[in-house]
Design an enzyme around this catalytic site. Structure first.
Site, PDB file in Angstrom:
ATOM      1  N   LYS A  68       0.832  -1.205   0.000  1.00  0.00           N
ATOM      2  CA  LYS A  68       0.000   0.000   0.000  1.00  0.00           C
ATOM      3  C   LYS A  68       0.869   1.258   0.000  1.00  0.00           C
ATOM      4  O   LYS A  68       0.649   2.194  -0.772  1.00  0.00           O
ATOM      5  CB  LYS A  68      -0.927  -0.014   1.211  1.00  0.00           C
ATOM      6  CG  LYS A  68      -1.951  -1.123   1.191  1.00  0.00           C
ATOM      7  CD  LYS A  68      -2.754  -1.164   2.486  1.00  0.00           C
ATOM      8  CE  LYS A  68      -3.722  -2.332   2.505  1.00  0.00           C
ATOM      9  NZ  LYS A  68      -4.486  -2.409   3.778  1.00  0.00           N
ATOM     10  N   ALA A  87      -0.532   0.449   6.292  1.00  0.00           N
ATOM     11  CA  ALA A  87      -0.878  -0.437   7.408  1.00  0.00           C
ATOM     12  C   ALA A  87      -1.794  -1.545   6.922  1.00  0.00           C
ATOM     13  O   ALA A  87      -2.557  -1.380   5.970  1.00  0.00           O
ATOM     14  CB  ALA A  87      -1.550   0.351   8.529  1.00  0.00           C
ATOM     15  N   ASP A  88      -1.725  -2.675   7.603  1.00  0.00           N
ATOM     16  CA  ASP A  88      -2.642  -3.766   7.328  1.00  0.00           C
ATOM     17  C   ASP A  88      -2.805  -4.598   8.588  1.00  0.00           C
ATOM     18  O   ASP A  88      -1.996  -4.518   9.519  1.00  0.00           O
ATOM     19  CB  ASP A  88      -2.145  -4.648   6.184  1.00  0.00           C
ATOM     20  CG  ASP A  88      -3.283  -5.448   5.565  1.00  0.00           C
ATOM     21  OD1 ASP A  88      -3.977  -4.900   4.689  1.00  0.00           O
ATOM     22  OD2 ASP A  88      -3.492  -6.609   5.970  1.00  0.00           O
ATOM     23  N   GLN A  89      -3.864  -5.384   8.602  1.00  0.00           N
ATOM     24  CA  GLN A  89      -4.192  -6.172   9.785  1.00  0.00           C
ATOM     25  C   GLN A  89      -4.724  -7.528   9.361  1.00  0.00           C
ATOM     26  O   GLN A  89      -5.538  -7.623   8.439  1.00  0.00           O
ATOM     27  CB  GLN A  89      -5.229  -5.426  10.620  1.00  0.00           C
ATOM     28  CG  GLN A  89      -5.470  -5.982  12.009  1.00  0.00           C
ATOM     29  CD  GLN A  89      -6.392  -5.072  12.801  1.00  0.00           C
ATOM     30  OE1 GLN A  89      -7.536  -4.862  12.420  1.00  0.00           O
ATOM     31  NE2 GLN A  89      -5.891  -4.519  13.892  1.00  0.00           N
TER      32      GLN A  89
END
Length: 219
Positions: A68, A87-89
């Site tokens: 991203k 960011a990622d989760q």
């Protein structure tokens, strides 16, 4: 997001590479000056390819956050010194990664699978500058869901409406999601999707200061 700006990078821009309203609200509520440039990536394909290569779950989260930020970085003009946050989760339960539910029925099925178990939320954040990743952080929270009966799950998903489709676990802990849990261990900010304490800790030595200080007025 009406919070006044408190801190800024006087000589550079901070860019959030995310369309997540929750992440945007977190930065805004903290009084941080930032811009938004969403960077859609094919998360499902990237995740599937990483799993096929037996990549560790932590590394998958970093990979998705990285892609991203990298996508936004590639759009910037040469010489742009912006700091770009990606960011990622991932939600992992019984070693299975859960994707976002596509409808209310899928949301109910996710909650049935999570009921009575402890799952992990792996949150990864990266910062890019001048086309290079210069920082990353991984945070894992343990989320224990109490035993839920089908009637409660149905009522919960109905009350959540479309918001049940916004996260893999069909919850936001700052709202109705709090009713799902018996115990939570982890950083509140990371659980919401952004390890804000660590991001701020990185940015301060890179020039993040209160607005009054950046203007030359007494702080």
């Amino acid at each position: 997001m009406t919070q006044d700006i408190f801190v800024t990078l006087p000589n550079d821009k901070l860019v959030l590479a995310s369309s997540s309203q929750t992440r945007q609200t977190m930065l805004a509520n903290a009084g941080i000056a930032f811009q938004i440039q969403s960077a859609p990536v094919d998360e499902a394909s990237l995740r599937d390819a990483a799993l096929a290569e037996d990549m560790a779950k932590d590394d998958i989260a970093v990979l998705l956050a990285d892609m991203k930020a990298q996508a936004v970085s590639m759009r910037l003009a040469a010489g742009d010194d912006s700091y770009i946050i990606g960011a990622d989760q991932l939600l992992v339960c019984d070693d299975v990664i859960f994707a976002k539910p596509h409808d209310a029925k899928a949301a109910e099925q996710h909650l049935q699978a999570l009921s009575g178990k402890t799952h992990q939320l792996i949150t990864a954040a990266v910062i890019y500058r001048q086309g290079q990743r210069i920082w990353h952080h991984i945070e894992t929270a343990d989320m224990t869901v109490r035993t839920l009966d089908d009637n409660f799950i149905s009522a919960y998903v109905k009350a959540m409406g479309d918001a049940a489709l916004y996260s893999p676990g069909a919850y936001q802990i700052e709202g109705l999601g709090v009713h799902l849990f018996s115990q939570i261990k982890g950083c509140h900010y990371a659980i919401l999707g952004l390890p804000l304490l660590q991001i701020l800790g990185f940015l301060r030595p890179h020039g993040l200061v209160p607005m009054v200080a950046s203007s030359g007025l007494p702080a």
